[in-house]
Write a protein that holds these residues in place. Structure first.
Motif, PDB file in Angstrom:
ATOM      1  N   GLU A 114      -5.942  -0.748 -14.005  1.00  0.00           N
ATOM      2  CA  GLU A 114      -5.984   0.454 -14.176  1.00  0.00           C
ATOM      3  C   GLU A 114      -4.625   1.218 -14.330  1.00  0.00           C
ATOM      4  O   GLU A 114      -4.511   2.363 -14.976  1.00  0.00           O
ATOM      5  CB  GLU A 114      -6.506   1.367 -12.634  1.00  0.00           C
TER       6      GLU A 114
ATOM      7  N   LYS B  73      -4.628   1.453 -18.119  1.00  0.00           N
ATOM      8  CA  LYS B  73      -5.569   2.317 -18.577  1.00  0.00           C
ATOM      9  C   LYS B  73      -5.143   3.958 -18.492  1.00  0.00           C
ATOM     10  O   LYS B  73      -5.569   4.690 -19.466  1.00  0.00           O
ATOM     11  CB  LYS B  73      -6.891   2.630 -17.709  1.00  0.00           C
ATOM     12  N   ASN B  74      -4.294   3.895 -17.433  1.00  0.00           N
ATOM     13  CA  ASN B  74      -3.513   5.453 -17.111  1.00  0.00           C
ATOM     14  C   ASN B  74      -2.784   5.733 -18.457  1.00  0.00           C
ATOM     15  O   ASN B  74      -2.501   6.857 -18.595  1.00  0.00           O
ATOM     16  CB  ASN B  74      -3.221   5.590 -15.872  1.00  0.00           C
TER      17      ASN B  74
ATOM     18  N   THR C 293      -4.622   7.206 -20.948  1.00  0.00           N
ATOM     19  CA  THR C 293      -5.141   8.382 -20.640  1.00  0.00           C
ATOM     20  C   THR C 293      -4.547   9.714 -20.377  1.00  0.00           C
ATOM     21  O   THR C 293      -3.756   9.788 -19.322  1.00  0.00           O
ATOM     22  CB  THR C 293      -6.058   8.252 -19.367  1.00  0.00           C
TER      23      THR C 293
END
Length: 260
Positions: A214, A217-218, A221
């Protein structure tokens, strides 16, 4: 290696990949597969006589269908060291079907061993672990398991997982086509995106084993950007739930195969 000649029973996709890896490393190997298309046997030495095959091989890798394992082992004429690829066939069945004194290990490799990028879990007689790692570590990540029942989870995750990933790649490519790209372009972009993301996570874990996917992933994003809009659609369509469910169902199926 403790064993001088490796014998592979079943030389299709998985057995053939293992055979060719051993062959390329100058490890003495022989195959047995009366059903193999001769065109697919190119470069492999296959023994046609079952009794002679057994005499020549002191460690056997079983790469045949689960339904054929017990009856094949019962025809062995002497104790052997045995590595079994068969999903769902436990060490108890392997041991009881083999001649007294045989040693057995269950292994669950996956198809990317074809390109030397496999993932494999194993459990069984620890006397065979060193030889197992010599055979497989050049072509696969090898994970020793603390209990045998975890092999069903390995089957559901990494054994079946390449099919999930390939379906995901195809879906990414189809999304690109739907958005105006040519299929060939979309497919190449999808392949490199998936392999690159996996490599990035692997490198980050080498630096910090506590890194969570994550976190990376961030980094992709941005607030109000394209990625969060796409992720919202994945969540809306229960993408994480679907993947978790697929692994769990494949794990259950592996257990079912072992009860037949």
């Amino acid at each position: 290696m403790k064993y001088t000649k490796i014998g592979i029973i079943g030389c299709g996709n998985m057995g053939g990949a293992i055979y060719r890896s051993l062959q390329s490393r100058k490890i003495d190997v022989i195959g047995f597969d009366p059903y193999l298309d001769p065109k697919k046997a190119e470069g492999m030495i296959l023994e046609s006589d079952w009794s002679q095959f057994q005499k020549k091989a002191d460690l056997i890798i079983l790469a045949i269908k689960p339904a054929d394992v017990a009856k094949t082992l019962k025809t062995l004429e002497s104790p052997k060291a045995i590595l079994s690829v068969a999903a769902g066939i436990d060490t108890g069945t392997l041991t009881s079907s083999s001649p007294n004194g045989s040693k057995v290990v269950r292994i669950m490799p996956n198809l990317p061993i074809l390109v030397g990028k496999g993932a494999l879990g194993y459990y069984g007689d620890k006397d065979l672990y060193e030889s197992l790692k010599e055979i497989f570590s050049p072509i696969s990540y090898c994970l020793e398991l603390s209990k045998e029942e975890l092999l069903d989870a390995v089957t559901g995750l990494s054994g079946s997982g390449p099919a999930y990933v390939l379906r995901f790649i195809q879906s990414l490519a189809e999304g690109g086509v739907a958005s105006g790209l040519a299929y060939a372009q979309s497919l190449e972009l999808a392949i490199h995106t998936v392999s690159g993301a996996a490599e990035l996570l692997s490198k980050e874990l080498e630096k910090n084993p506590e890194t969570h996917p994550e976190v990376l992933k961030n980094k992709v994003t941005s607030p109000g950007g394209t990625t969060i809009a796409g992720l919202e659609e994945l969540e809306k369509n229960q993408f994480p739930f679907a993947i978790i469910s697929a692994v769990k169902r494949a794990t259950e199926r592996s257990k079912e195969l072992g009860t037949k």
